[in-house]
Design an enzyme around this catalytic site. Sequence first.
Site, PDB file in Angstrom:
ATOM      1  N   SER A  46       0.831  -1.220   0.000  1.00 37.69           N
ATOM      2  CA  SER A  46       0.000   0.000   0.000  1.00 37.69           C
ATOM      3  C   SER A  46       0.859   1.261   0.000  1.00 37.69           C
ATOM      4  CB  SER A  46      -0.875   0.040   1.244  1.00 37.69           C
ATOM      5  OG  SER A  46      -1.664  -1.111   1.333  1.00 37.69           O
TER       6      SER A  46
HETATM    7  N1  SAH Z   1       1.032  -5.461   3.807  1.00 35.38           N
HETATM    8  C1  SAH Z   1       1.819  -5.970   2.702  1.00 35.38           C
HETATM    9  C2  SAH Z   1       1.022  -6.065   1.437  1.00 35.38           C
HETATM   10  C3  SAH Z   1       0.097  -7.149   1.465  1.00 35.38           C
HETATM   11  S1  SAH Z   1      -0.659  -7.520  -0.080  1.00 35.38           S
HETATM   12  C4  SAH Z   1       3.024  -5.116   2.432  1.00 35.38           C
HETATM   13  O1  SAH Z   1       3.223  -4.096   3.118  1.00 35.38           O
HETATM   14  O2  SAH Z   1       3.793  -5.453   1.534  1.00 35.38           O
HETATM   15  C5  SAH Z   1      -1.730  -8.761   0.545  1.00 35.38           C
HETATM   16  C6  SAH Z   1      -1.034 -10.029   0.893  1.00 35.38           C
HETATM   17  O3  SAH Z   1      -2.007 -10.902   1.429  1.00 35.38           O
HETATM   18  C7  SAH Z   1      -0.419 -10.733  -0.311  1.00 35.38           C
HETATM   19  O4  SAH Z   1       0.915 -11.011  -0.046  1.00 35.38           O
HETATM   20  C8  SAH Z   1      -1.255 -12.021  -0.412  1.00 35.38           C
HETATM   21  O5  SAH Z   1      -0.506 -13.127  -0.863  1.00 35.38           O
HETATM   22  C9  SAH Z   1      -1.696 -12.211   1.024  1.00 35.38           C
HETATM   23  N2  SAH Z   1      -2.876 -13.057   1.202  1.00 35.38           N
HETATM   24  C10 SAH Z   1      -3.971 -13.185   0.408  1.00 35.38           C
HETATM   25  N3  SAH Z   1      -4.843 -14.043   0.964  1.00 35.38           N
HETATM   26  C11 SAH Z   1      -4.294 -14.442   2.138  1.00 35.38           C
HETATM   27  C12 SAH Z   1      -4.728 -15.325   3.176  1.00 35.38           C
HETATM   28  N4  SAH Z   1      -5.892 -15.978   3.124  1.00 35.38           N
HETATM   29  N5  SAH Z   1      -3.914 -15.511   4.230  1.00 35.38           N
HETATM   30  C13 SAH Z   1      -2.721 -14.863   4.327  1.00 35.38           C
HETATM   31  N6  SAH Z   1      -2.258 -14.020   3.379  1.00 35.38           N
HETATM   32  C14 SAH Z   1      -3.049 -13.811   2.301  1.00 35.38           C
END
Ligand code: SAH
Length: 208
Positions: A46
């Site tokens: 983000s």
């Molecule tokens: N906060 C992170 C960005 C996250 S993007 C940063 O600062 O970089 C959202 C993430 O959630 C992705 O890596 C995706 O693979 C993960 N994700 C999606 N579904 C998920 C689930 N059910 N459990 C855990 N992670 C999940």
Amino acid sequence: MNSGEVSPAIDQALRRVPRGAFVGPQWQERAHEDRPLPIGCGQTTSQPSLVAYMTEQLALTPKSRVLEIGTGSGFQTAILAELAAEVFTVELLPELAASARQRLDGMGYRNVSYRVGDGAEGWPEHAPFDAIIVTAAGRALPPALIAQLRPGGRLLAPLGPPEGEQTLVLVDTRSNGEWHRRDLCSVWFVPLVSASLGDLRPRLGEVN
Ligand code: SAH
């Protein structure tokens, strides 16, 4: 939601964590911009102002134990680790989890525990948490996460359709076990891919 409203502790954390180290070489020049950036595997990190705003909503103290769902690059994880006592972070994709861990280990964060799996189930072994932050959007609040929140704790999650505008929702629990939901603002997150929530997409591995 501008960073001018952010508390000094969060502002300092954002200054200490070098965002460029969390994105690929092709994004270095844009790492200082306040916009989301790709982190590989079709995922994004983000914009820093949103990371700051979300972190603010968690009302962390140096004693807080935090659960993060969606480790991604580990950028938000690092901000949490700067402010809280312990961070438990869950990522679905092993590749992202491994590189985030390597990165954060290399930066010296010792108060982070990592898990690969479906974050909609939380991390019951370490519950209850003072704060839970979900950084991927689901259609509904995973019940397991609410159950793992300490009374008086806060949960923050984007809710809404996987490919559209979502609402950032803050849930706070009262000591009598009741919880209260407040809609904060519109956001656009990558989808929470979860077998236990059932509706979004087929299990990962079948995607693409
Ligand atoms: N906060 C992170 C960005 C996250 S993007 C940063 O600062 O970089 C959202 C993430 O959630 C992705 O890596 C995706 O693979 C993960 N994700 C999606 N579904 C998920 C689930 N059910 N459990 C855990 N992670 C999940």
